[in-house]
Design an enzyme around this catalytic site. Structure first.
Site, PDB file in Angstrom:
ATOM      1  N   PRO A  39       3.220   2.647  -4.486  1.00 38.32           N
ATOM      2  CA  PRO A  39       2.464   3.050  -5.676  1.00 38.32           C
ATOM      3  C   PRO A  39       1.469   1.968  -6.082  1.00 38.32           C
ATOM      4  O   PRO A  39       1.702   0.795  -5.830  1.00 38.32           O
ATOM      5  CB  PRO A  39       3.537   3.222  -6.762  1.00 38.32           C
ATOM      6  N   ARG A  40       0.393   2.385  -6.719  1.00 39.90           N
ATOM      7  CA  ARG A  40      -0.576   1.404  -7.220  1.00 39.90           C
ATOM      8  C   ARG A  40       0.111   0.465  -8.183  1.00 39.90           C
ATOM      9  O   ARG A  40       0.953   0.878  -8.970  1.00 39.90           O
ATOM     10  CB  ARG A  40      -1.702   2.108  -7.957  1.00 39.90           C
ATOM     11  N   GLY A  41      -0.228  -0.796  -8.104  1.00 33.39           N
ATOM     12  CA  GLY A  41       0.337  -1.779  -9.005  1.00 33.39           C
ATOM     13  C   GLY A  41       1.577  -2.466  -8.453  1.00 33.39           C
ATOM     14  O   GLY A  41       2.046  -3.441  -9.012  1.00 33.39           O
ATOM     15  N   CYS A  42       2.157  -1.948  -7.373  1.00 30.07           N
ATOM     16  CA  CYS A  42       3.316  -2.610  -6.764  1.00 30.07           C
ATOM     17  C   CYS A  42       2.853  -3.799  -5.953  1.00 30.07           C
ATOM     18  O   CYS A  42       1.879  -3.713  -5.219  1.00 30.07           O
ATOM     19  CB  CYS A  42       4.092  -1.656  -5.838  1.00 30.07           C
ATOM     20  N   VAL A  43       3.588  -4.872  -6.067  1.00 27.25           N
ATOM     21  CA  VAL A  43       3.240  -6.093  -5.322  1.00 27.25           C
ATOM     22  C   VAL A  43       3.986  -6.102  -4.009  1.00 27.25           C
ATOM     23  O   VAL A  43       5.065  -5.674  -3.883  1.00 27.25           O
ATOM     24  CB  VAL A  43       3.604  -7.344  -6.141  1.00 27.25           C
TER      25      VAL A  43
END
Length: 104
Positions: free
Chosen positions: A100-104
């Site tokens: 997902p977007r924002g996952c590091v």
């Protein structure tokens, strides 16, 4: 994209091991991916995983943790219990979807 074998299936993955081809995933591949990160799937695990797969088809991106919680109705606290430490990343990995977007 690199190709790897998961169980008996050959699948395309990115540099972090996330599947890159939606149609290469099935529930057996999901079980193998979960086992690789130390998770034994129960029916409680399958609810958010199936939601992610269906939601991805509709929206074209992997749902965030908040979306899984609000739309699928699985409390965030429960998601952390089912997928410890990084639930969004682990759910996406097992579901055969991009991070997902924002996952590091």
């Amino acid at each position: 994209m690199p190709v790897t074998t998961i169980g008996t299936a050959e699948v395309h993955v990115d540099a972090e091991g996330f599947l890159t081809e939606y149609d290469e995933w099935n529930e057996e591949v999901g079980r193998q991916l979960a086992a690789a990160i130390g998770i034994e799937l129960t029916e409680a695990h399958w609810k958010p995983i199936r939601f992610l797969r269906e939601d991805f088809v509709q929206h074209g991106e992997t749902a965030t943790l908040r979306r899984v919680s609000t739309v699928a109705g699985v409390p965030i606290k429960e998601l952390f219990a089912l997928f410890p430490k990084k639930p969004a990343k682990k759910m996406a990995y097992i579901a055969g979807l991009p991070k997902p977007r924002g996952c590091v």
